[in-house]
Design a protein around this motif. Structure first.
Motif, short mmCIF file in Angstrom:
data_model
loop_
_atom_site.label_atom_id
_atom_site.label_comp_id
_atom_site.label_asym_id
_atom_site.label_seq_id
_atom_site.Cartn_x
_atom_site.Cartn_y
_atom_site.Cartn_z
N ARG A 157 56.47 32.65 -14.28
CA ARG A 157 55.09 32.70 -13.79
C ARG A 157 54.33 31.51 -14.36
NH1 ARG A 157 52.17 38.46 -13.51
NH2 ARG A 157 54.17 38.77 -12.48
N GLU A 158 53.60 30.82 -13.50
CA GLU A 158 52.89 29.62 -13.95
C GLU A 158 51.41 29.71 -13.60
OE1 GLU A 158 54.00 25.99 -12.01
OE2 GLU A 158 53.93 26.86 -10.01
N GLY A 159 50.60 29.13 -14.47
CA GLY A 159 49.17 29.08 -14.23
C GLY A 159 48.83 28.08 -13.16
N VAL A 160 47.99 28.47 -12.23
CA VAL A 160 47.58 27.62 -11.12
C VAL A 160 46.16 27.09 -11.37
CG1 VAL A 160 47.07 27.54 -8.66
CG2 VAL A 160 49.05 28.83 -9.49
N TYR B 84 42.85 23.37 -13.73
CA TYR B 84 43.86 23.38 -12.68
C TYR B 84 45.18 22.82 -13.20
CZ TYR B 84 39.96 24.00 -9.45
OH TYR B 84 38.86 24.49 -8.80
N ALA B 85 46.25 23.35 -12.64
CA ALA B 85 47.55 22.74 -12.87
C ALA B 85 47.58 21.40 -12.16
CB ALA B 85 48.65 23.65 -12.33
N ASP B 86 48.31 20.45 -12.73
CA ASP B 86 48.38 19.12 -12.11
C ASP B 86 48.91 19.19 -10.69
OD1 ASP B 86 49.39 17.35 -15.17
OD2 ASP B 86 47.42 17.95 -14.41
N SER B 87 49.80 20.12 -10.43
CA SER B 87 50.45 20.21 -9.12
C SER B 87 49.49 20.63 -8.00
CB SER B 87 51.63 21.18 -9.17
OG SER B 87 51.19 22.47 -9.57
#
Length: 122
Positions: free
Chosen positions: A45-48, A59-62
């Motif tokens: 799970r990743e933070g958006v 924000y995530a860089d992506s």
């Protein structure tokens, strides 16, 4: 007791847009952060994105420049506007609430929604 309920996921072609929402039921005490996370099959799970109680955003860089997090305090609702979607954005999207001192770390959040699926086709 705090309950988070997501909605608005769906399927879209690459380049399209979606907005997911998270309704908050109950009262979140103290300083808090609201975040959006995502988890694709076989991945962590990743933070958006996240927004704190003062309205500051992260924000995530992506997703920078493509996604926008916002909230409507009067409606107790958190939003994530997603534009220029890519196939790699495909995941289950979760909203979360908690202290969020490290906004992208799932362990910083103690209230989670059930998730809403976002699928982006190429």
């Amino acid at each position: 007791q705090v309950q988070l309920v997501e909605s608005g996921g769906g399927s879209v072609q690459a380049g399209g847009s979606l907005r997911v929402s998270c309704r908050v039921f109950g009262y979140i005490y103290g300083t808090y952060c609201m975040g959006w996370f995502r988890q694709a099959p076989g991945k962590e799970r990743e933070g958006v994105a996240a927004i704190d109680s003062d309205g500051g955003t992260s924000y995530a860089d992506s997703v920078k420049g493509r996604f926008t997090i916002s909230k409507d305090n009067a409606k107790n609702t958190l939003f994530l506007q997603m534009n220029s979607l890519k196939p790699e954005d495909t995941a289950m999207y979760y909203c979360a609430a908690g202290p969020g001192r490290l906004w992208a770390k799932p362990y910083e959040y103690n209230n989670w929604g059930q998730g809403t699926q976002v699928t982006v086709s190429s």
